[in-house]
Enzyme design. Sequence first.
Site, PDB file in Angstrom:
ATOM      1  CE1 TYR A  95      35.066  35.509  13.602  1.00  0.00           C
ATOM      2  CE2 TYR A  95      33.711  37.362  12.885  1.00  0.00           C
ATOM      3  CZ  TYR A  95      34.883  36.877  13.431  1.00  0.00           C
ATOM      4  OH  TYR A  95      35.866  37.734  13.818  1.00  0.00           O
ATOM      5  CG  PHE A 147      37.237  43.757  41.588  1.00  0.00           C
ATOM      6  CD1 PHE A 147      37.146  43.037  42.775  1.00  0.00           C
ATOM      7  CD2 PHE A 147      37.667  43.088  40.447  1.00  0.00           C
ATOM      8  CE1 PHE A 147      37.491  41.683  42.814  1.00  0.00           C
ATOM      9  CE2 PHE A 147      37.997  41.745  40.484  1.00  0.00           C
ATOM     10  CZ  PHE A 147      37.916  41.041  41.667  1.00  0.00           C
ATOM     11  CB  THR A 148      42.060  43.280  41.994  1.00  0.00           C
ATOM     12  OG1 THR A 148      41.158  42.293  41.485  1.00  0.00           O
ATOM     13  CG2 THR A 148      42.239  43.090  43.493  1.00  0.00           C
ATOM     14  CG  ASP A 238      31.505  45.593  38.450  1.00  0.00           C
ATOM     15  OD1 ASP A 238      30.787  44.603  38.229  1.00  0.00           O
ATOM     16  OD2 ASP A 238      32.737  45.505  38.634  1.00  0.00           O
ATOM     17  CE  LYS A 281      32.404  37.972  41.731  1.00  0.00           C
ATOM     18  NZ  LYS A 281      33.655  37.239  41.912  1.00  0.00           N
ATOM     19  NE  ARG A 404      41.174  39.412  46.747  1.00  0.00           N
ATOM     20  CZ  ARG A 404      41.224  39.453  45.423  1.00  0.00           C
ATOM     21  NH1 ARG A 404      40.138  39.609  44.706  1.00  0.00           N
ATOM     22  NH2 ARG A 404      42.369  39.368  44.785  1.00  0.00           N
ATOM     23  CG  PHE A 470      46.216  39.067  43.687  1.00  0.00           C
ATOM     24  CD1 PHE A 470      46.196  40.379  43.256  1.00  0.00           C
ATOM     25  CD2 PHE A 470      45.245  38.204  43.209  1.00  0.00           C
ATOM     26  CE1 PHE A 470      45.226  40.824  42.367  1.00  0.00           C
ATOM     27  CE2 PHE A 470      44.269  38.637  42.319  1.00  0.00           C
ATOM     28  CZ  PHE A 470      44.273  39.947  41.893  1.00  0.00           C
TER      29      PHE A 470
END
Length: 497
Positions: A95, A147-148, A238, A281, A404, A470
Site C-alpha cells: 500500500y 482536449f475534451t 500535457d 498513451k 472528433r 460522445f
Amino acid sequence: MNHVFAAAPDSASMSTQQVKFFSGENVPLELHKVRVVQKLHLVPLERRLAATNESGFNTFQLGTKDVFLDMLTDSGVNAMSDNQVASMLQADDAYAGSQSFTRLQSAVEDVFGKKYLLPVHQGRAAENVLSRRFVKPGSIVPTNYHFTTTLAHIMENGGRVLEIYTDEALKLKSSHPFKGNMDIAKLEAAIATHGVASIPFVRLEASTNLIGGQPFSIANMRAVRAVTQKHNIPLVLDASLIGENAYFVKQREDEFKNSSIAQILRAMCDLADIVYFSARKVSSSRGGGICTNDKAFFDSIKDLVVLYEGFLTYGGISVREIEAMAVGLRETTDETVISQSPQFIEYLVNRLDEQGIPVVTPAGGLGCHIDAMGFLPHVAQKEYPAGALAAALYIASGVRGMERGTVSSVRDEHGNDVLADAELLRLAMPRRVFTLSQVKYVEDRLVWLHKNRDLIGGIHFVEEPAVLRFFNGRLAPNSDWPQRLAAKFRQDFGDSL
Ligand code: F0G
C-alpha cells in the site's frame, strides 16, 4: 533499479531509423517482431449493419467482438514490449512505499527531469486534481488547444478555456510543420485583457490531439515560457503525446535534427513548471502522473491525490502497471518505439491525399484524421458528418474510428450545438499494433467509401447525456442511407467480407 528491464535504450537505437528501399518506394518498416498475437474477426456486412444500429451509431458503443481493426484510440491499447511484460512480474505489492513506485519515480526523473511525482489513475485524473487545485469560478486557462476531458474539468470548476492557436492550426490542408504552436502575440493580448490574476496556468498540449495530433516546436515553447515567466504564471505541459511531439521536433526542427529523443524530451519538460500525462498513451500502459521540480506545487496538490486517487505511492494504479509504466517511459526515448505510429500515419495520409481524399496534413501523431466536411459536403454540420462517416466506415470495413467533431463538442447555455472547428474522423494508429497490409485495407475501403460518398447521410441524437455526450450518447440515421450503402457494398464486393 533492475538494470535488465529498466535500462535506457543504447545509443545505436537513438539514431534516426529511416530505412531506404532500393526500389525507391517509401515503405515504413517495422523494427520489431510480433511474438504474441490476438485473433481478429471481420464479421459479415449484415452483422456490421446490425451492430451499427445496436451501438446507436456511436462507435464507442461497439463491442470488440464486432470490430476488425480497432482505430478508436491509441489510449491503453499500444503494444507492450517484452521488457514491459517482464517487468510486471517483479512488481512490489505494498500500500505504501512500494519499490515499483520508486522505479517509476526514477524513470520520471531520468526521462522528464522532474523530481516530484504524484501518481494518478489516468490522464483525466491529473486534470481533475490540477483543475481543483488551480481553477476557480471566472478562471481563464489559455491553451494551444483544449482536449475534451481537460475542458470538462476546467468547466466543472467554473473556469473557461481560451484557445490560442496560430492561424495555421485549423487549416486542415497545410504544410506547416508545427500546427500545435501557440500564437505568442495572442497570448500576450489575452493576459493583458484578462489579467494575470484570472489565469491560474497556461496549458500546452504535446501533439495537439483535437487538431489532428499536430506538434508544437521547441522554439515556440521557449517563447511561451518567456511570456509565462515574465508574468509569473505557471506553464503546464500535457505530455500524453510527448513522444510523438519529440519525434516531429527531431524530424522538422533544424536545431534538433542531431539530438536524441531523450534530449528533446528533456528540453520540452525543462520548460514546463508542471508536466502531467496519461500513461495510457505516453508509455503504452495504464495510469498517469503529475510531476514537477517545485516542492510548493507538489505539497499543494498531494492532498487531492490522496483524496481522489489513492496513497502517494500507487495513486489508483496497480503495481504491475506501475512497473510497465516505468519501463514504457524509458522506452519512449527510443526512436524505434515511437516512430512506427507516425510513419504508418504518414503513409496512410499521403496515400489518401494522393487519391483526393480530404485528410489533415501534414500527417501528425496519434492517427490519420479525415476531414468529414470535405468528404461529405452534402451533409450539413448539424447532421454530424464526422459521426456519420465513422458509422459508414464501420459498415464498409469493420474498422472502428472515432468522431472528433460536433458530437464530441458541447451545447451552449441556450441548448444549441456548439459547432466544432473541424469535423474529423480519427483513425488512431496505436503503437506497433497494426501491420502494413491492414493499413492498406483501411486505405482501400476509404477509397471505395469516397467513391460512394453520395450514399452517406446525416445522423441525429436520440439519447444525449449532459456531460461528455460522445461517450454514451445514442444516435440514429436521418434516412435509410445505411441500407442503401450496404446494398452498394453487396453489389461491388459480392460475398466478400
Ligand atoms: N490529454 C490528452 C492530450 C489526451 O489525448 C487524453 C486522452 C487525456 C489528456 C486524458 O487521458 O484518457 O488517460 O484520462 N486521450 C484519449 C484519446 C482518450 O482517445 O485521445 P486519459
